[in-house]
Design a protein around this motif. Structure first.
Motif, mmCIF file in Angstrom:
data_model
loop_
_atom_site.group_PDB
_atom_site.id
_atom_site.type_symbol
_atom_site.label_atom_id
_atom_site.label_comp_id
_atom_site.label_asym_id
_atom_site.label_seq_id
_atom_site.Cartn_x
_atom_site.Cartn_y
_atom_site.Cartn_z
ATOM 1 N N GLN A 32 0.822 -1.210 0.000
ATOM 2 C CA GLN A 32 0.000 0.000 0.000
ATOM 3 C C GLN A 32 0.859 1.265 0.000
ATOM 4 O O GLN A 32 0.538 2.246 -0.665
ATOM 5 N N LYS A 33 1.980 1.243 0.729
ATOM 6 C CA LYS A 33 2.885 2.401 0.745
ATOM 7 C C LYS A 33 3.453 2.664 -0.644
ATOM 8 O O LYS A 33 3.568 3.813 -1.079
ATOM 9 N N LEU A 34 3.801 1.587 -1.340
ATOM 10 C CA LEU A 34 4.377 1.736 -2.679
ATOM 11 C C LEU A 34 3.338 2.231 -3.673
ATOM 12 O O LEU A 34 3.641 3.027 -4.568
ATOM 13 N N LEU A 35 2.096 1.776 -3.513
ATOM 14 C CA LEU A 35 1.035 2.178 -4.444
ATOM 15 C C LEU A 35 0.637 3.641 -4.263
ATOM 16 O O LEU A 35 0.028 4.236 -5.161
ATOM 17 N N LYS A 36 0.989 4.227 -3.105
ATOM 18 C CA LYS A 36 0.674 5.631 -2.868
ATOM 19 C C LYS A 36 1.690 6.566 -3.528
ATOM 20 O O LYS A 36 1.454 7.756 -3.664
#
Length: 472
Positions: A32-36
């Motif tokens: 999720q951090k990377l997708l943000k």
């Protein structure tokens, strides 16, 4: 305490994976951090990911036209070429897709999944084995891709994709789905510069170690020695009784030939007169921790031989483990594998790893106090990796379900004692090699940390971190 993760049926990523580990909350948080961030999926940055053609052990230890790269040769952001295999140009031509090109990203496909590096074009003429995957980037910053995939973020997202058979595997189809953060070009460019500087230092380190090996073999009278293994030979019946061995390999004449060559020039002593030997200990996984405590636990998998202990794979022991100081490691101890396919592989313990333990599949060798002025630790380190010690281990090991060597046989290994002045020359080269390798690893850590800062905080802090680190 048990950890629960509740996932909606619609979130099962096409129901391709339903195992709990895949949906571990830690992995989901990383994704999720990377997708943000601004990102691109790996599949859009590569032309293809190749699973190299298999070759059935048609490689040799004798130098030939092409270096044949095995999974064990690929370490995090570097090659470990302490053990080399080769194939002929004729065989290499049968596997054109296995040939590496500058910028290729190499993933370990099975076993140590998560280990990867990027090929800089050196050394030339390399063929990859089927234990690896070769990604062919279209993205011009392939070194950045490799560095990102070895950060905490990259490793967790890679490890998430492991599926198990007899041993861990990862598939090209999963790697293609990994989100790659596209950071500002200045950060990407500077991480690439750090990567290339580190590779140059690693090359220098390997050269220094090779010089030390050559000097050692020259002094032992073995520099141009070519072992000639005989197909037929005889042994005295009395020798079989005294050795409690009747297998032909034990009496192979080449082993005595090596020792005879060395003993003509130098004094040799039994290992038990020079070193105290102690078997390692079993420590339950209940005491394992991901926190870096003062108690590292050195297992066979961390022993690499010439390139030093692989610190990226070390397990640490919780502080509440009941300590018996007699089992703890000290600086300059040598840890040796005493069972398994890597039997005889050794590494010296550096100051940073003292206070830890070695596993029950290994043993600890410690120079006796009264001989500290006769044996230099770095000389002992390289000696144990040389043909004179390794050939004795090859002779003395027993072939049961898996190779192993008894305490008695270890203690009977013969150790050549070179003049201190010669030992010092050898030790100096080994020290310089390790210092250079340490600098290379520090540069790689700076590159990885900068990317993590850019993901967690902001790009300006990442650039400031690189600049401050370079000033030190």
């Amino acid at each position: 305490m048990a950890v629960f993760s509740v996932i909606k049926l619609s979130e099962l990523e096409g129901a391709k994976r339903i195992d709990a580990e895949y949906y571990d909350p830690e992995y989901l948080e990383v994704k999720q951090k990377l997708l943000k961030k601004k990102f691109v999926y790996f599949k859009n940055l590569v032309k293809e990911i190749i699973h190299p053609k298999e070759i059935k052990r048609e490689y040799e230890e004798e130098k030939q036209d092409y270096l044949f790269l095995l999974a064990q040769n690929v370490r995090p952001l570097m090659f470990d070429l302490s053990e080399k295999k080769f194939i002929s140009e004729e065989k290499a031509k049968l596997m054109p897709k296995n040939l590496l090109e500058k910028g290729d990203i190499l993933f370990v496909r099975s076993g140590n999944v998560g280990d990867l590096t990027v090929y800089t074009g050196e050394p030339k003429k390399i063929i990859a084995s089927s234990d690896l995957l070769i990604a062919k980037p279209t993205f011009k910053f392939s070194y950045y891709l490799g560095v990102f995939l070895t950060t905490n973020y990259g490793q967790k997202i890679l490890i998430r994709g492991i599926y198990s058979g007899l041993q861990p595997h990862i598939a090209p189809s999963y790697i293609k789905t990994i989100p790659i953060p596209i950071l500002p070009e200045e950060i990407i460019r500077r991480t690439e510069i750090l990567y290339l500087k580190a590779q140059n230092l690693l090359k220098q380190s390997e050269s220094l170690y090779s010089q030390a090996e050559s000097l050692l073999l020259e002094e032992l009278g073995l520099k141009d020695f070519k072992p000639r293994y005989k197909k037929t030979y005889t042994a005295k019946l009395s020798d079989t009784f005294s050795a409690y061995r009747i297998d032909a390999e034990y009496f192979q004449p080449v082993y005595e030939e090596i020792l005879s060559t060395v003993s003509k020039k130098h004094r040799i002593e039994f290992l038990k007169k020079i070193f105290d030997f102690r078997r390692g200990i079993f420590i339950s996984t209940d005491y394992y921790t991901e926190e870096k405590t003062s108690r590292p636990y050195i297992r066979i998998k961390e022993l690499t031989g010439k390139t030093g202990i692989d610190e990226s794979k070390i397990i640490y022991i919780k502080d509440n483990y009941p300590i018996d100081e007699a089992n703890s490691l000290q600086e300059n101890d040598i840890v040796i594998a005493i069972i398994g396919d890597t039997i005889g592989k050794t590494n010296r313990i550096y100051k940073e790893l003292s206070g830890g333990f070695c596993s029950n599949n290994t043993g600890r060798l410690r120079i006796k106090k009264e001989l500290n002025k006769e044996i230099i630790p770095e000389y002992a380190e390289i000696l144990f990796q040389s043909v004179i010690i390794q050939s004795q281990i090859e002779k003395k090991k027993t072939q049961t379900g898996q190779p192993k060597i008894s305490d008695k046989e270890i203690k009977s290994i013969l150790i050549p004692i070179l003049p201190l002045s010669t030992q010092q020359q050898i030790a100096s080269l080994v020290q310089k090699s390790h210092e250079t390798r340490k600098k290379a690893k520090e540069l790689l850590e700076i590159a990885k940390k900068a990317i993590e800062i850019a993901i967690e905080k902001n790009e300006k802090e990442a650039l400031d971190y690189i600049s401050k680190s370079e000033e030190k």
